[in-house]
Write a protein that holds these residues in place. Structure first.
Motif, mmCIF file in Angstrom:
data_model
loop_
_atom_site.group_PDB
_atom_site.id
_atom_site.type_symbol
_atom_site.label_atom_id
_atom_site.label_comp_id
_atom_site.label_asym_id
_atom_site.label_seq_id
_atom_site.Cartn_x
_atom_site.Cartn_y
_atom_site.Cartn_z
ATOM 1 N N LEU A 1 0.836 -1.196 0.000
ATOM 2 C CA LEU A 1 0.000 0.000 0.000
ATOM 3 C C LEU A 1 0.876 1.254 0.000
ATOM 4 O O LEU A 1 1.976 1.268 0.576
ATOM 5 C CB LEU A 1 -0.910 0.003 1.238
ATOM 6 C CG LEU A 1 -1.941 -1.142 1.324
ATOM 7 C CD1 LEU A 1 -2.652 -1.095 2.669
ATOM 8 C CD2 LEU A 1 -2.946 -1.038 0.180
ATOM 9 N N ASP A 2 0.392 2.301 -0.620
ATOM 10 C CA ASP A 2 1.121 3.570 -0.665
ATOM 11 C C ASP A 2 1.326 4.117 0.741
ATOM 12 O O ASP A 2 0.443 4.015 1.597
ATOM 13 C CB ASP A 2 0.356 4.589 -1.507
ATOM 14 C CG ASP A 2 0.324 4.211 -2.989
ATOM 15 O OD1 ASP A 2 1.204 3.433 -3.406
ATOM 16 O OD2 ASP A 2 -0.587 4.672 -3.702
ATOM 17 N N HIS A 3 2.500 4.701 0.949
ATOM 18 C CA HIS A 3 2.877 5.401 2.192
ATOM 19 C C HIS A 3 3.205 4.457 3.352
ATOM 20 O O HIS A 3 3.547 4.919 4.442
ATOM 21 C CB HIS A 3 1.788 6.387 2.634
ATOM 22 C CG HIS A 3 1.391 7.377 1.583
ATOM 23 N ND1 HIS A 3 2.231 8.392 1.162
ATOM 24 C CD2 HIS A 3 0.248 7.492 0.848
ATOM 25 C CE1 HIS A 3 1.626 9.099 0.222
ATOM 26 N NE2 HIS A 3 0.435 8.572 0.002
ATOM 27 N N GLN B 1 5.669 2.093 5.239
ATOM 28 C CA GLN B 1 7.108 1.853 5.259
ATOM 29 C C GLN B 1 7.482 0.515 5.893
ATOM 30 O O GLN B 1 8.428 -0.146 5.458
ATOM 31 C CB GLN B 1 7.807 2.971 6.043
ATOM 32 C CG GLN B 1 7.673 4.347 5.416
ATOM 33 C CD GLN B 1 8.482 5.385 6.188
ATOM 34 O OE1 GLN B 1 9.306 5.051 7.043
ATOM 35 N NE2 GLN B 1 8.242 6.657 5.899
ATOM 36 N N ASP C 1 4.360 7.093 6.340
ATOM 37 C CA ASP C 1 5.075 8.357 6.159
ATOM 38 C C ASP C 1 4.579 9.404 7.160
ATOM 39 O O ASP C 1 3.370 9.528 7.410
ATOM 40 C CB ASP C 1 4.865 8.886 4.740
ATOM 41 C CG ASP C 1 5.464 7.957 3.687
ATOM 42 O OD1 ASP C 1 6.371 7.185 4.046
ATOM 43 O OD2 ASP C 1 5.020 8.010 2.531
ATOM 44 N N CYS D 1 1.701 11.823 6.366
ATOM 45 C CA CYS D 1 0.313 11.341 6.351
ATOM 46 C C CYS D 1 -0.441 11.808 7.594
ATOM 47 O O CYS D 1 -1.643 12.076 7.545
ATOM 48 C CB CYS D 1 0.277 9.820 6.264
ATOM 49 S SG CYS D 1 0.884 9.161 4.699
ATOM 50 N N ILE E 1 -5.497 5.639 5.120
ATOM 51 C CA ILE E 1 -4.573 4.508 5.043
ATOM 52 C C ILE E 1 -5.032 3.393 5.988
ATOM 53 O O ILE E 1 -4.973 2.205 5.635
ATOM 54 C CB ILE E 1 -3.144 4.955 5.403
ATOM 55 C CG1 ILE E 1 -2.646 5.985 4.389
ATOM 56 C CG2 ILE E 1 -2.201 3.758 5.464
ATOM 57 C CD1 ILE E 1 -1.289 6.533 4.702
#
Length: 311
Positions: free
Chosen positions: A232-234, A236, A260, A263, A272
Motif C-alpha cells: 500500500l502507498d505510504h 514503510q 510516512d 500522512c 490509510i
C-alpha cells in the motif's frame, strides 16, 4: 492511531438451538450407555464393552458440550471481553482426550484378547448392537444440521458418529460369530472401534491445541499479509504482526504499521487505516472481523526500538 474493528458480540456462534440439540443427544447417549453396559455384562463381549466405554466417553463429552454451549450464551463484559467464546475449544480438547484414552484402552485389551479369545453369545450381542446403532443414528440426525457450527458441535457429532460405527462393528461381529463360530470376530471389532477413535481424536486434539496456543490460523500466511500491507502507498514497515483464533468464526489480527510522517500532518492517516483494514478483510480466506491496527510515525518506531534495546 489505532483501530479495533468489531462486528457483533463474541458469542455470535453460540445458539440456544445448539444447546437443545446437544441435550437431546446427551439423553440418547446416556440411554445407550445403560443398555450397552447391561449387554456387555450379559455377553462378556470386548466389542460391546469397548463400545460401552466409548459411549460413556461420548455421554461425558456431550455433557461437557452442553455446559460449554450454555456458558457461551453469556455475553462479554469488562472482565471477560470475549465472553466464553473459547470454552467450546476447551470442551472439544477434553472430549478429544477422553477419546484417546478409550481408544488406547480398546487397542491394548484387543491385543490381549487376540491371544486369549473369550466365548461371546452372538444373539444377545446382535440385539445390543442394533439398539446402540439405532440410538446413535437418531442422535446423529439431531446433531447433523449443526455439526459445523463450532468446535464444540464438531466434537459432539464426531463422538456420536464414531459410536455409531462402533455399534455397526458389534453387529458385524455378532453375525460372523453366529454364522461361523469365529470368536475372535468380537476382538477384531473392538480393535476396529479403536482404529476409528484414535486418528479422529488426534486430529481434533491437534486443532484445539493450535487454537489454545494461539497459533496463526492454518489458512493464513502472515508473510503474505505483511506483503499485502507493505504494497500500500505510504506504508514503510509492518511489525508486531500477530494472528490467532479465539473461537469458531472469530479470528483476530493485530499489527503495528509505520507510515510516512506527512500522512499524519495532512490528515491522510485515517484513509490509510481504512485501506489496511479492507486489504486484510478482502484478500485472505480467514475473515479478520476483529483487526487492531496501530499506525506509527518513523520517530515512534525508532523510539520503540531504542527502548527494547535498552530493556
Amino acid at each position: 492511531m489505532s483501530a479495533n474493528h468489531q462486528h457483533g458480540p463474541a458469542v455470535g456462534t453460540a445458539d440456544r438451538g445448539l444447546r437443545n440439540r446437544l441435550l437431546i443427544a446427551f439423553g440418547i447417549t446416556t440411554l445407550i450407555v445403560l443398555a450397552q453396559a447391561i449387554g456387555s455384562v450379559i455377553t462378556g463381549s470386548l466389542a460391546l464393552l469397548t463400545d460401552t466405554a466409548h459411549a460413556l466417553s461420548d455421554a461425558s463429552g456431550l455433557l461437557v458440550a452442553v455446559v460449554a454451549a450454555t456458558m457461551m450464551l453469556k455475553p462479554p463484559n469488562n472482565r471477560r471481553t470475549w465472553g466464553f467464546a473459547r470454552i467450546e475449544v476447551v470442551a472439544a480438547l477434553g472430549q478429544a482426550a477422553l477419546l484417546l484414552v478409550v481408544g488406547t484402552y480398546a487397542a491394548i485389551e484387543g491385543l490381549r484378547r487376540l491371544v486369549e479369545p473369550t466365548q461371546v453369545p452372538a444373539g444377545e450381542l446382535l440385539v445390543f448392537g442394533i439398539i446402540g446403532l439405532v440410538a446413535n443414528i437418531v442422535a446423529m440426525v439431531v446433531l447433523s444440521s449443526s455439526r459445523d457450527a463450532n468446535f464444540n458441535m464438531r466434537a459432539a457429532f464426531l463422538e456420536v458418529l464414531n459410536d455409531a460405527l462402533g455399534s455397526l462393528g458389534v453387529i458385524v461381529a455378532a453375525i460372523v460369530i453366529a454364522t461361523t463360530g469365529f470368536q475372535r470376530a468380537d476382538t477384531i471389532a473392538g480393535l476396529f472401534i479403536a482404529a476409528l477413535i484414535l486418528p479422529r481424536a488426534y486430529r481434533l486434539l491437534r486443532e484445539t491445541v493450535r487454537v489454545l496456543m494461539e497459533f496463526t490460523p492454518k489458512d493464513v500466511d502472515l508473510d503474505e499479509v505483511r506483503t499485502h500491507i507493505l504494497a500500500l502507498d505510504h506504508v514503510q514497515e509492518v511489525h508486531d504482526l500477530h494472528a490467532s483464533t479465539v473461537g469458531t468464526g472469530l479470528s483476530v489480527l493485530s499489527a503495528h504499521v509505520v507510515i510516512d510522517d506527512e500522512c499524519f500532518e495532512s490528515g491522510h492517516a485515517p484513509q490509510i487505516l481504512e485501506q489496511i483494514r479492507s486489504c486484510v478483510k478482502e484478500h485472505f480466506p480467514v475473515s479478520f472481523e476483529h483487526a487492531t491496527i496501530q499506525l506509527e510515525t518513523t520517530a515512534v518506531r525508532e523510539r520503540t526500538c531504542t527502548e527494547v534495546e535498552h530493556a
